[in-house]
Enzyme design. Structure first.
Site, mmCIF file in Angstrom:
data_model
loop_
_atom_site.group_PDB
_atom_site.id
_atom_site.type_symbol
_atom_site.label_atom_id
_atom_site.label_comp_id
_atom_site.label_asym_id
_atom_site.label_seq_id
_atom_site.Cartn_x
_atom_site.Cartn_y
_atom_site.Cartn_z
ATOM 1 N N ASP A 37 0.817 -1.212 0.000
ATOM 2 C CA ASP A 37 0.000 0.000 0.000
ATOM 3 C C ASP A 37 0.851 1.262 0.000
ATOM 4 O O ASP A 37 0.464 2.283 -0.579
ATOM 5 C CB ASP A 37 -0.936 0.002 1.207
ATOM 6 C CG ASP A 37 -2.173 -0.850 0.975
ATOM 7 O OD1 ASP A 37 -2.056 -1.853 0.245
ATOM 8 O OD2 ASP A 37 -3.240 -0.521 1.506
ATOM 9 N N CYS B 50 0.860 -8.077 5.388
ATOM 10 C CA CYS B 50 0.483 -6.682 5.173
ATOM 11 C C CYS B 50 -0.985 -6.524 4.792
ATOM 12 O O CYS B 50 -1.729 -7.480 4.683
ATOM 13 C CB CYS B 50 1.433 -6.033 4.176
ATOM 14 S SG CYS B 50 3.065 -5.728 4.927
ATOM 15 N N ASP B 51 -1.349 -5.285 4.526
ATOM 16 C CA ASP B 51 -2.702 -4.755 4.656
ATOM 17 C C ASP B 51 -3.839 -5.651 4.164
ATOM 18 O O ASP B 51 -4.679 -6.076 4.935
ATOM 19 C CB ASP B 51 -2.781 -3.410 3.941
ATOM 20 C CG ASP B 51 -1.899 -2.360 4.590
ATOM 21 O OD1 ASP B 51 -0.907 -2.732 5.234
ATOM 22 O OD2 ASP B 51 -2.181 -1.164 4.443
ATOM 23 N N LYS B 52 -3.933 -5.894 2.861
ATOM 24 C CA LYS B 52 -5.086 -6.619 2.326
ATOM 25 C C LYS B 52 -4.844 -8.116 2.274
ATOM 26 O O LYS B 52 -5.785 -8.892 2.081
ATOM 27 C CB LYS B 52 -5.429 -6.104 0.914
ATOM 28 C CG LYS B 52 -5.540 -4.589 0.816
ATOM 29 C CD LYS B 52 -6.475 -4.004 1.846
ATOM 30 C CE LYS B 52 -6.407 -2.498 1.891
ATOM 31 N NZ LYS B 52 -5.125 -1.944 2.352
ATOM 32 N N CYS C 298 4.958 -2.125 8.553
ATOM 33 C CA CYS C 298 5.350 -0.797 9.040
ATOM 34 C C CYS C 298 5.033 -0.630 10.524
ATOM 35 O O CYS C 298 4.008 -1.082 11.018
ATOM 36 C CB CYS C 298 4.675 0.279 8.206
ATOM 37 S SG CYS C 298 5.254 0.282 6.492
ATOM 38 N N GLU D 17 -6.760 4.749 -0.672
ATOM 39 C CA GLU D 17 -6.354 5.338 0.603
ATOM 40 C C GLU D 17 -5.904 6.778 0.389
ATOM 41 O O GLU D 17 -5.349 7.116 -0.648
ATOM 42 C CB GLU D 17 -5.216 4.535 1.228
ATOM 43 C CG GLU D 17 -5.675 3.197 1.785
ATOM 44 C CD GLU D 17 -4.582 2.481 2.555
ATOM 45 O OE1 GLU D 17 -3.423 2.947 2.529
ATOM 46 O OE2 GLU D 17 -4.886 1.458 3.187
ATOM 47 N N SER E 102 -5.260 5.227 5.052
ATOM 48 C CA SER E 102 -4.206 4.360 5.557
ATOM 49 C C SER E 102 -4.339 4.254 7.065
ATOM 50 O O SER E 102 -4.829 5.168 7.731
ATOM 51 C CB SER E 102 -2.844 4.957 5.201
ATOM 52 O OG SER E 102 -1.826 4.407 5.999
#
EC number: 4.2.1.9
Length: 557
Positions: free
Chosen positions: A78, A119-121, A191, A442, A468
């Protein structure tokens, strides 16, 4: 065993021949065959090391008497996809990840599954697949990145995004910006703050589908590799006991996860992902549940971006389990919910301890009396909008602002960085929802620019897109219905007054009904931005952000 469908009997001799072509022995084929869904790649810092994590998982499976079979799936960074057309693909990738894991696990009937995201998704995509398949499964993530250091200050990726705004405002030099660029992200891992990746990793632990420690043990430690081995060992036991994800991820488990979400101050993206995951288990989570649980759950951790602490600090203080132990003291957690340990939440928490009350506040002395996230309603958001209230400056909790309207995230970011936004404004970014974007981009660049330019206490941002996990400030997203389907956000005009009332969970466009009706009569749906490829199909099938932005099937119509 489920894998007998592809390995047992005379008629499966050709199948066994293909396995043996890859070097599998008959002894290995006689054992449980366990899929290892590895999302390693060389474009995401949080995934660059996942091959090592997957190797540890496979070692654990072999130690416990199983046979691991690794396959891969995609992942989007992202941060690198931010602020250009690539961000349209991020949320949309979640469905492809879930589908790809389903495809591999149905085409090749594994006895169990270990999901290896970070990570995110990718995390919610794999959790969705686990619940959809409902075969014994466990999730083990790659772990958070350590904080970076610039001079004597601890920093992270969001520090760099915000520094761009500071540089544009003339408050830091190019040399200072370059120093942040070089040292903010010191190595592998998701992160370092409570951004979306770490939020979902922590919630997978709270949900019971990952082992204790999954959310917070740093990526670079031996403890992370040991946890991966334990996950590999544990999946073999889950198969033997036939413990399946839907037995773990119950209504009570989702309430536990949302409660932990509120105590930690997680990313607003959890409001998209948690309902989407629950849907795969046949559970309907209404947005109102987030407000209900937030109203009774104290905010116990002040983590980046809204506070000073990083995931490594949370881990050292006792991690997610210590947070849950604090919540249990007030009976805010269902102690009888089952977990992949084979034990209940209550049993898991018996040995947990909060070792640093400056990082995890005692429940008697929280940062805030309410949880980190709030759902706002009003004539501007009849189906709801989302804000991380724990990261909003007190000055912006209740304020009437002037609308500055932008039709895309790129235009808004340019306007902010060019100094066109003034105190008292509310930046409105529309046609960036699931259908309109498409992909619900985002908005970290514009929100970070607002903070970096010193406007965080004076400017709000409202969008039908999303944010985000690194966003802070009065950033209100997921405004539903979205502009592309004629939601009220499409009717805002430059200079309109908008009431942002986070204290009372309201979001109101201060325009009379007659004027709004006249505007609606003139409104026309815009032409689709994408007419071919995956995003064109996605825009056609995706549902509202208020329902998790999942894809609609024919039976859903």
């Amino acid at each position: 065993m489920r894998s007998d469908l592809m390995k047992k009997g005379v008629e499966k001799a050709p199948h066994r021949s293909l396995f043996k072509a890859m070097g599998y022995t008959q002894t290995e084929l006689d054992r449980p065959l366990i899929g290892v869904a590895n999302s390693a790649n060389e474009i995401i810092p949080g995934h660059i090391h996942l091959d090592k994590v997957a190797e540890a998982v496979k070692a654990g499976i072999r130690l416990a008497g199983g046979t691991p079979i690794e396959f891969s799936t995609i992942g989007v960074c992202d941060g690198i996809a931010m602020n250009h057309a690539g961000m349209r693909y991020s949320l949309a990738s979640r469905e492809l990840i879930a589908d790809s894991v389903e495809i591999m696990s149905m085409a090749h009937p594994f006895d169990g599954l270990v999901a290896v995201p970070n990570c995110d998704k990718i995390i919610p995509g794999m959790l969705m697949a686990m619940l959809r398949l409902d075969i014994p499964a466990i999730l083990i993530s790659g772990g958070p990145m350590l904080a970076g250091r610039a001079g004597h200050k601890q920093v992270d990726l969001v520090s760099v995004f915000e520094a761009v705004g500071s540089f544009k405002a003339g408050t830091i030099t190019m040399e200072e910006l370059e120093q942040l660029e070089d040292y903010a992200c010191p190595g592998c891992g998701s992160c370092a703050g409570m951004f979306t990746a770490n939020s979902m990793n922590c919630l997978s632990e709270a949900l019971g589908l990952a082992l204790p420690g999954n959310g917070t043990i740093p990526a670079v430690t031996g403890a992370r590799m040991r946890l991966a081995k334990l996950a590999g060992m544990r999946i073999v036991e889950l198969i033997k006991a036939d413990i399946r994800p839907r037995q773990i991820a119950t209504q009570k488990a989702f309430e536990n996860a949302i409660t932990v979400d509120m105590a930690l101050g997680c990313s607003t993206n959890t409001v998209l992902h948690v309902p989407a995951i629950a849907r795969e288990a046949g559970i309907d989570l209404d947005l109102g549940l987030f407000n209900t649980l937030s109203s009774r759950t104290p905010h116990l951790c002040s983590l980046r971006p809204g506070g000073p602490h990083f995931l490594e600090n949370l881990d050292q203080a006792g991690g997610v389990q210590a947070v849950m132990k604090e919540l249990l003291a007030r009976d805010l957690i269902h102690r009888d919910a089952m977990t992949v340990t084979g034990l209940t939440v209550g049993k898991n928490l018996e040995s947990s301890k909060n070792t640093d009350p400056t990082v995890i506040r005692p429940i008697s002395d929280p940062y805030h009396n309410e949880g980190g996230i709030a759902i706002l309603y009003g004539n501007l958001a009849p189906e709801g909008a989302v804000v991380k209230q724990s990261a909003v400056a007190p000055e912006m909790l209740q304020r009437t602002c002037r609308a500055r309207v932008f039709e895309s995230e790129t235009d808004a970011a340019g306007g902010i960085l060019d100094g066109k936004i003034k105190p008292g404004d509310v930046v409105v970014i529309r046609y960036e929802g699931p259908k309109g974007g498409p992909g619900m981009q985002e908005m970290l660049t514009p929100t970070a620019a607002i903070i970096g330019m010193g406007l965080g206490k004076d400017v709000a941002l409202i969008t039908d897109g999303r944010f985000s996990g690194g966003t802070q400030g009065a950033a209100i997203g997921h405004v539903s219905p979205e502009a592309a389907v004629g939601g009220p956000i499409a009717l805002i005009e430059e200079g309109d007054e908008i009431l942002v009332d986070i204290l009372n969970k309201r979001l109101e466009l201060m325009v009379d009904d007659a004027t709004l009706k006249a505007r609606r009569d003139k409104w026309k749906a815009p032409a689709p931005r994408m007419t071919q490829g995956y995003l064109a199909r996605y825009a056609h099938m995706v549902t509202s952000g208020s329902t998790g932005a999942v894809l609609r099937t024919e039976q859903d119509k």
